[in-house]
Design a protein around this motif. Sequence first.
Motif, PDB file in Angstrom:
ATOM      1  N   ASN A   1      44.403  77.977 -23.345  1.00 16.88           N
ATOM      2  CA  ASN A   1      45.813  77.813 -23.698  1.00 16.88           C
ATOM      3  C   ASN A   1      46.562  77.387 -22.449  1.00 16.88           C
ATOM      4  OD1 ASN A   1      48.627  78.399 -24.126  1.00 16.88           O
ATOM      5  ND2 ASN A   1      48.028  79.618 -25.911  1.00 16.88           N
ATOM      6  N   LEU A   2      47.220  76.255 -22.489  1.00 18.97           N
ATOM      7  CA  LEU A   2      47.878  75.719 -21.301  1.00 18.97           C
ATOM      8  C   LEU A   2      49.086  76.535 -20.873  1.00 18.97           C
ATOM      9  CD1 LEU A   2      47.687  71.870 -21.981  1.00 18.97           C
ATOM     10  CD2 LEU A   2      46.171  73.308 -20.594  1.00 18.97           C
TER      11      LEU A   2
ATOM     12  N   LEU B   1      46.910  80.178 -20.039  1.00 17.31           N
ATOM     13  CA  LEU B   1      45.693  79.833 -19.293  1.00 17.31           C
ATOM     14  C   LEU B   1      44.475  80.659 -19.710  1.00 17.31           C
ATOM     15  CD1 LEU B   1      47.095  79.347 -15.667  1.00 17.31           C
ATOM     16  CD2 LEU B   1      46.747  77.631 -17.446  1.00 17.31           C
TER      17      LEU B   1
ATOM     18  N   SER C   1      42.500  71.699 -21.564  1.00 16.75           N
ATOM     19  CA  SER C   1      43.196  71.879 -22.848  1.00 16.75           C
ATOM     20  C   SER C   1      42.224  72.084 -24.006  1.00 16.75           C
ATOM     21  CB  SER C   1      44.085  70.669 -23.125  1.00 16.75           C
ATOM     22  OG  SER C   1      43.316  69.477 -23.167  1.00 16.75           O
TER      23      SER C   1
END
Length: 336
Positions: free
Chosen positions: A84-85, A88, A80
Amino acid sequence: MALPAGDIAVHDETADASLEPEARKKIAGRSPTRIAFDRLRKDPIAVICFAIVLLFAVIALFADQINSLVGVNTEVVRASERVNLVTLLPLDGPPNHGFDPEHPFGVAPGDGTDNFAVWTKGCQTSLFLATMAAVLSTTIGVALGLLAGFLGGIVDSIISFMIDLFLTFPFLVGALALAPIINDRWATEPEKLRDVSFWALVAILTIFGWMTVARLVRGEVLALREREFVKAARVIGVPTRRILVREMLPNLIAPIIISFSLGLPAYVSAEAGLSYLGIGIIGRESWGRTIEQATPWWEQYPQFLLAPVVGIAVLVVALNLLGDAIRDAFDPKTRR
């Protein structure tokens, strides 16, 4: 060697002393190896390729120090913090942002590992593995080629049969069969698997790489053993081991160097290809593994794939051109 009548050479020390140093250097006798290296030094392609290979060698030898100097490493970080979760993709740097000085090659999508650190460690792995495989295969090939060519008879028949047998067996099939077996044996011990997978790949490349050198050396020895200096050594009772090491081997330096220089890029490519197929090195950074991980991200993050591909391409092309230059330099028939 006796000179023909009318061409008697008279050595005049006074005349030699009067010559300028450069003139004396010009008339000094040079060995074939010295002549070959002089030709290499004057070949711009060889010089440029040698500089490129030397640069990669320095990167491989001092990968950890270079990473520390740049301030990067291959340690796993909290994803994280760098990606960007949802998408990705990296929060900073390529592909959606400009150059990030903290991560010169960007970071890997998904886990956020620094690409520059992975690239330098991959260079270290590829060059070290290729060098070890080239050294071992060349050593085995030279030893067996010497024995086959010099001893002849049943020894030559057995070694020639082994060469033909290994040459007919497909390398990729052997790698696909052996690598998974070795890796599965140590699958429950990750620390050992890291080293076992590395040396297993070295062994596989060596097992399927010594035949060309052995065949080349055998052919050279078949011609050398009929020369006068070898026959004279055998007549006066010089031991076979001494003939092979002191008489034969120095005359095989050129083909050995050529075989080694041309085999090195082949092993670099083979390591990358096997690692890309998932049967290569496990637990170490590798250009082939990076390519495998980066392929699905080609459309969204092309820089992730380009770094290892460009590294392999530049190194292999430089090694191949340098090998060709070495072959031409040691060949007295060429005039390039």
